[in-house]
Enzyme design. Sequence first.
Site, PDB file in Angstrom:
ATOM      1  N   TRP A   1       0.807  -1.218   0.000  1.00 19.56           N
ATOM      2  CA  TRP A   1       0.000   0.000   0.000  1.00 19.56           C
ATOM      3  C   TRP A   1       0.839   1.265   0.000  1.00 19.56           C
ATOM      4  CZ3 TRP A   1       1.922   2.386   4.091  1.00 19.56           C
ATOM      5  CH2 TRP A   1       2.408   1.601   5.140  1.00 19.56           C
TER       6      TRP A   1
ATOM      7  N   LYS B   1      -2.331  -8.273  -7.889  1.00 18.77           N
ATOM      8  CA  LYS B   1      -3.132  -8.302  -6.660  1.00 18.77           C
ATOM      9  C   LYS B   1      -2.645  -7.130  -5.807  1.00 18.77           C
ATOM     10  CE  LYS B   1      -3.222  -9.219  -2.882  1.00 18.77           C
ATOM     11  NZ  LYS B   1      -3.403  -8.122  -1.888  1.00 18.77           N
ATOM     12  N   PRO B   2      -3.364  -6.003  -5.825  1.00 19.61           N
ATOM     13  CA  PRO B   2      -2.907  -4.832  -5.057  1.00 19.61           C
ATOM     14  C   PRO B   2      -3.202  -5.001  -3.565  1.00 19.61           C
ATOM     15  CG  PRO B   2      -5.018  -4.350  -6.103  1.00 19.61           C
ATOM     16  CD  PRO B   2      -4.651  -5.767  -6.513  1.00 19.61           C
TER      17      PRO B   2
ATOM     18  N   ARG C   1       6.307  -0.570 -11.543  1.00 23.42           N
ATOM     19  CA  ARG C   1       7.657  -1.131 -11.512  1.00 23.42           C
ATOM     20  C   ARG C   1       7.638  -2.608 -11.910  1.00 23.42           C
ATOM     21  NH1 ARG C   1      11.414   0.029  -6.269  1.00 23.42           N
ATOM     22  NH2 ARG C   1      10.512  -1.813  -5.324  1.00 23.42           N
TER      23      ARG C   1
ATOM     24  N   GLU D   1      10.899  -8.162  -3.289  1.00 20.95           N
ATOM     25  CA  GLU D   1      11.343  -6.885  -2.724  1.00 20.95           C
ATOM     26  C   GLU D   1      10.736  -6.801  -1.335  1.00 20.95           C
ATOM     27  OE1 GLU D   1      13.448  -4.870  -3.988  1.00 20.95           O
ATOM     28  OE2 GLU D   1      13.456  -5.359  -6.126  1.00 20.95           O
ATOM     29  N   LEU D   2      11.560  -7.025  -0.310  1.00 21.68           N
ATOM     30  CA  LEU D   2      11.007  -7.193   1.042  1.00 21.68           C
ATOM     31  C   LEU D   2      11.368  -6.018   1.943  1.00 21.68           C
ATOM     32  CD1 LEU D   2      11.734 -11.022   1.247  1.00 21.68           C
ATOM     33  CD2 LEU D   2       9.728  -9.858   0.328  1.00 21.68           C
TER      34      LEU D   2
ATOM     35  N   ARG E   1      10.506  11.173   3.266  1.00 20.77           N
ATOM     36  CA  ARG E   1       9.809  10.937   2.012  1.00 20.77           C
ATOM     37  C   ARG E   1       8.695   9.936   2.291  1.00 20.77           C
ATOM     38  NH1 ARG E   1      11.641   6.925  -1.726  1.00 20.77           N
ATOM     39  NH2 ARG E   1      10.571   7.040  -3.704  1.00 20.77           N
TER      40      ARG E   1
ATOM     41  N   CYS F   1      10.141   1.420   2.269  1.00 21.19           N
ATOM     42  CA  CYS F   1      11.092   0.358   2.605  1.00 21.19           C
ATOM     43  C   CYS F   1      12.511   0.912   2.618  1.00 21.19           C
ATOM     44  CB  CYS F   1      10.970  -0.783   1.612  1.00 21.19           C
ATOM     45  SG  CYS F   1      11.162  -0.209  -0.069  1.00 21.19           S
TER      46      CYS F   1
ATOM     47  N   GLY G   1       6.618  -6.392  -0.447  1.00 22.70           N
ATOM     48  CA  GLY G   1       5.888  -6.339   0.820  1.00 22.70           C
ATOM     49  C   GLY G   1       6.814  -6.723   1.956  1.00 22.70           C
ATOM     50  N   SER G   2       6.228  -7.213   3.020  1.00 23.23           N
ATOM     51  CA  SER G   2       7.013  -7.509   4.218  1.00 23.23           C
ATOM     52  C   SER G   2       7.827  -8.791   4.043  1.00 23.23           C
ATOM     53  CB  SER G   2       6.077  -7.652   5.413  1.00 23.23           C
ATOM     54  OG  SER G   2       5.153  -8.696   5.160  1.00 23.23           O
TER      55      SER G   2
ATOM     56  N   GLU H   1      11.371  -2.596  11.298  1.00 22.37           N
ATOM     57  CA  GLU H   1      11.027  -1.484  10.411  1.00 22.37           C
ATOM     58  C   GLU H   1      10.038  -0.583  11.131  1.00 22.37           C
ATOM     59  OE1 GLU H   1       9.570  -3.385   6.754  1.00 22.37           O
ATOM     60  OE2 GLU H   1      10.495  -1.708   5.729  1.00 22.37           O
TER      61      GLU H   1
HETATM   62  P1  NAP Z   1       2.486  -7.003   3.453  1.00 26.72           P
HETATM   63  O1  NAP Z   1       1.606  -7.142   4.602  1.00 26.72           O
HETATM   64  O2  NAP Z   1       3.556  -8.011   3.266  1.00 26.72           O
HETATM   65  O3  NAP Z   1       1.546  -6.950   2.170  1.00 26.72           O
HETATM   66  C1  NAP Z   1       2.055  -6.827   0.872  1.00 26.72           C
HETATM   67  C2  NAP Z   1       1.090  -7.462  -0.086  1.00 26.72           C
HETATM   68  O4  NAP Z   1       0.975  -8.845   0.177  1.00 26.72           O
HETATM   69  C3  NAP Z   1      -0.321  -6.897   0.001  1.00 26.72           C
HETATM   70  O5  NAP Z   1      -0.884  -6.897  -1.287  1.00 26.72           O
HETATM   71  C4  NAP Z   1      -1.011  -7.901   0.887  1.00 26.72           C
HETATM   72  O6  NAP Z   1      -2.398  -7.939   0.734  1.00 26.72           O
HETATM   73  C5  NAP Z   1      -0.379  -9.180   0.416  1.00 26.72           C
HETATM   74  N1  NAP Z   1      -0.442 -10.259   1.385  1.00 26.72           N
HETATM   75  C6  NAP Z   1      -0.530 -10.181   2.740  1.00 26.72           C
HETATM   76  N2  NAP Z   1      -0.529 -11.414   3.272  1.00 26.72           N
HETATM   77  C7  NAP Z   1      -0.443 -12.284   2.237  1.00 26.72           C
HETATM   78  C8  NAP Z   1      -0.406 -13.710   2.152  1.00 26.72           C
HETATM   79  N3  NAP Z   1      -0.454 -14.494   3.224  1.00 26.72           N
HETATM   80  N4  NAP Z   1      -0.318 -14.266   0.933  1.00 26.72           N
HETATM   81  C9  NAP Z   1      -0.265 -13.497  -0.178  1.00 26.72           C
HETATM   82  N5  NAP Z   1      -0.306 -12.160  -0.155  1.00 26.72           N
HETATM   83  C10 NAP Z   1      -0.382 -11.553   1.041  1.00 26.72           C
HETATM   84  O7  NAP Z   1       3.231  -5.610   3.420  1.00 26.72           O
HETATM   85  P2  NAP Z   1       2.548  -4.199   3.608  1.00 26.72           P
HETATM   86  O8  NAP Z   1       2.230  -4.099   5.054  1.00 26.72           O
HETATM   87  O9  NAP Z   1       1.471  -3.986   2.642  1.00 26.72           O
HETATM   88  O10 NAP Z   1       3.721  -3.233   3.138  1.00 26.72           O
HETATM   89  C11 NAP Z   1       4.785  -2.869   3.937  1.00 26.72           C
HETATM   90  C12 NAP Z   1       5.994  -3.743   3.666  1.00 26.72           C
HETATM   91  O11 NAP Z   1       6.378  -3.677   2.289  1.00 26.72           O
HETATM   92  C13 NAP Z   1       7.205  -3.273   4.417  1.00 26.72           C
HETATM   93  O12 NAP Z   1       7.860  -4.338   5.010  1.00 26.72           O
HETATM   94  C14 NAP Z   1       8.080  -2.639   3.355  1.00 26.72           C
HETATM   95  O13 NAP Z   1       9.427  -2.597   3.640  1.00 26.72           O
HETATM   96  C15 NAP Z   1       7.777  -3.479   2.189  1.00 26.72           C
HETATM   97  N6  NAP Z   1       8.141  -2.790   0.957  1.00 26.72           N
HETATM   98  C16 NAP Z   1       9.257  -3.201   0.313  1.00 26.72           C
HETATM   99  C17 NAP Z   1       9.665  -2.561  -0.836  1.00 26.72           C
HETATM  100  C18 NAP Z   1      10.897  -3.023  -1.557  1.00 26.72           C
HETATM  101  O14 NAP Z   1      11.036  -2.694  -2.708  1.00 26.72           O
HETATM  102  N7  NAP Z   1      11.792  -3.772  -0.954  1.00 26.72           N
HETATM  103  C19 NAP Z   1       8.917  -1.503  -1.355  1.00 26.72           C
HETATM  104  C20 NAP Z   1       7.769  -1.095  -0.656  1.00 26.72           C
HETATM  105  C21 NAP Z   1       7.399  -1.769   0.500  1.00 26.72           C
HETATM  106  P3  NAP Z   1      -3.350  -7.199   1.813  1.00 26.72           P
HETATM  107  O15 NAP Z   1      -3.144  -5.762   1.629  1.00 26.72           O
HETATM  108  O16 NAP Z   1      -4.706  -7.636   1.448  1.00 26.72           O
HETATM  109  O17 NAP Z   1      -2.908  -7.678   3.166  1.00 26.72           O
HETATM  110 MG    MG Z   2       0.199  -6.056   6.030  1.00 25.54          MG
END
Ligand code: NAP
Ligand code: MG
Length: 495
Positions: free
Chosen positions: A168, A192-193, A177, A268-269, A296, A302, A246-247, A399
Site C-alpha cells: 500500500w 493483486k494490489p 515497476r 522486494e522485502l 519521504r 522500505c 511487501g514484508s 522497520e
Molecule cells: P504485506 O503485509 O507483506 O503486504 C504486501 C502485499 O501482500 C499486500 O498486497 C497484501 O495484501 C499481500 N499479502 C498479505 N498477506 C499475504 C499472504 N499471506 N499471501 C499473499 N499475499 C499476502 O506488506 P505491507 O504491510 O502492505 O507493506 C509494507 C511492507 O512492504 C514493508 O515491510 C516494506 O518494507 C515493504 N516494501 C518493500 C519494498 C521493496 O522494494 N523492498 C517496497 C515497498 C514496500 P493485503 O493488503 O490484502 O494484506
Molecule cells: Mg500487512
Amino acid sequence: MPRRLLATVAPKSDLDHAGTVETELFIGGKWVPASSGNRFDVLDPASGEVIASVADGGESDAVAAVDAAAEAGPAWAATPPRVRGEALRRAWELMTERAGELAELISLENGKALVDAKGEVTYAAEFFRWFAEEAVRGAGELATAPSGANRILVTRQPVGVCVLVTPWNFPAAMATRKIGPALAAGCTVVLKPASDTPLTALAMAAILAEAGVPSGVVNVLPSRSSGKVVGRMLKDPRVRKLSFTGSTEVGRLLLAQAAEGVVNTSMELGGNAPFLVFADADLDAAIEGAMIAKMRNGGEACTAANRFYVEAPVAADFSQRLAARMSQLRVGPGTEESTQVGPLVNEDTVAKVDSLVKGALEAGAKAETGGSRPDGAGFYYPPTVLTGVAPDSAILREEIFGPVAPIVTFTGEDEAVRLANDTEYGLVAYVYTGDLARGLRVSEAIEAGMVGLNRGLVSDPAAPFGGVKQSGIGREGGHEGLLEYLESKYIAVNW
Ligand code: NAP
Ligand code: MG
C-alpha cells in the site's frame, strides 16, 4: 476528482470522492463483480471514513484472471517489441497528463501528503517510459563454443503468466515497476494490489487499457483474502512467475509456496536502512539528506532511514538540527496542499510506531521532538527524533514505517560498519562523509543492495533496485528489471 481517468466507465459508487473510479475486478479487459458478489471498504486514513467499496476477488476470480492472462499470452509475446513499447510509452503520457488527478487519488486512499503523491506519480510513470525504451533491448548472445564444434545461440523469451503482489505504501509505483518490465518482456500479468489501496491499481488498469494494451494482458484482482487468492494462483501450473513487494514475513511464506511449483520469484522485502554520518561530513547536506531519507512518504518507505548512526563529535549538533527541522513540518490531511506529513495508512501502522517509540523511551531514550500519539480522529503520528536510544531497542531492529528517527552515537569507521550490518535486512544504506575514499570503502563493506553516498534518495527507474540478505531476491528497474521477466534459451547450433 479523477473524472477523466476512467472516461469510458460509468460510475459505480455514489460515494463522494471515489465516484468516478472503477471499483470492480478487471479481468480479460472487462470490469466484473466478484463471483461471490462480496465487496470490501476502502478508508480515508485522514478521517477513518469509508471512501469506496471495491469488489472482493476470491479463488474462482483468481482462476478467471489466470485464464485471461494465459489466453492473452501467446499473442502478446508475439507482438513486436516496438509495439509493446509504444503502449507503455502511451501509458506514461496518460499518467503524465493526469498526474494531478492520480496524485489526489493516491493521497485519498493512502493518506500521504499530496507533495509525496505527486512525486510518486512522476516516479511511477517513469517506469512505463523506461521500460517502453527497454522493450526493444531484450537482446540475446551468440558465441562460438570453446571446442569450436558449434555456435552457442542465446535468445530471451518471456517467462509467461506473472502474478504481481504489491503493498500500500506506493500504490502506483510498485505496480508500474512490475507491470512495465513484464509487458516490455512480453509477459501477461495478474496484479493483486494491497487491500488498503486498490483504487490506484484499478486506475492504472484503466490507463493501460486506454493506452492500447490488449484485453487479458493486464488483470487486476483486489481481494481481502490475499493469502487464498495468491495461494490459488501459485498452485496453477500456468503461472510461471511471482513478483512480490511487501514484508519479509509474507515474502517468506510466498517463497515457500512458490517452491511447490518451482515458480520464478522476484522479492522486494523489508528494509532497516542505516544512515551513517561521519564527523568529516558536510552537516548541512547530511541534514537535507536525512530529511529526505527519513520523511519521504512520511517515513512509510522500505528505503526509509530507520537507524541514524552519527559519529560522536557531531552527534549533538546533528540531533538538534534534525529535531529542529522535523518539528517544523506541517502535519495534516494528505489531500491539503499545505500538508508536509500526512497520516499513516491505518490503525495497525500507527499503533506499531507508537509502541516502538514507547519501548525506546522506557529503555531511556529522550524525545527531542514528537514522541507521543495525538488524540483525535485519523492515523496521525508526529515527526519524532529520539536520542540516547539503547542499542538493543526494538526500534533499531524492526522497520518503523513512520516519521521517527532514532539516533545512536558511534566512534570510528569499524564500529559504524559493524552497527550498520547488525541486521537481517540489507536493502539500502546511506553514508555521509567528506572523504570519498572512505565513502567508497564503507559503501563496499555495507551489506545492502543499494547505497546512497552523500545522497538521501536512491530510487530511480533507470537503476537496479533491490536488497540482499532478508530484504529480497532480484532487482527492479534498470536493464536488470527487464531480465527478471525473461528466460534465456540456449540453442546449440551447427551451421
Ligand atoms: P504485506 O503485509 O507483506 O503486504 C504486501 C502485499 O501482500 C499486500 O498486497 C497484501 O495484501 C499481500 N499479502 C498479505 N498477506 C499475504 C499472504 N499471506 N499471501 C499473499 N499475499 C499476502 O506488506 P505491507 O504491510 O502492505 O507493506 C509494507 C511492507 O512492504 C514493508 O515491510 C516494506 O518494507 C515493504 N516494501 C518493500 C519494498 C521493496 O522494494 N523492498 C517496497 C515497498 C514496500 P493485503 O493488503 O490484502 O494484506
Ligand atoms: Mg500487512
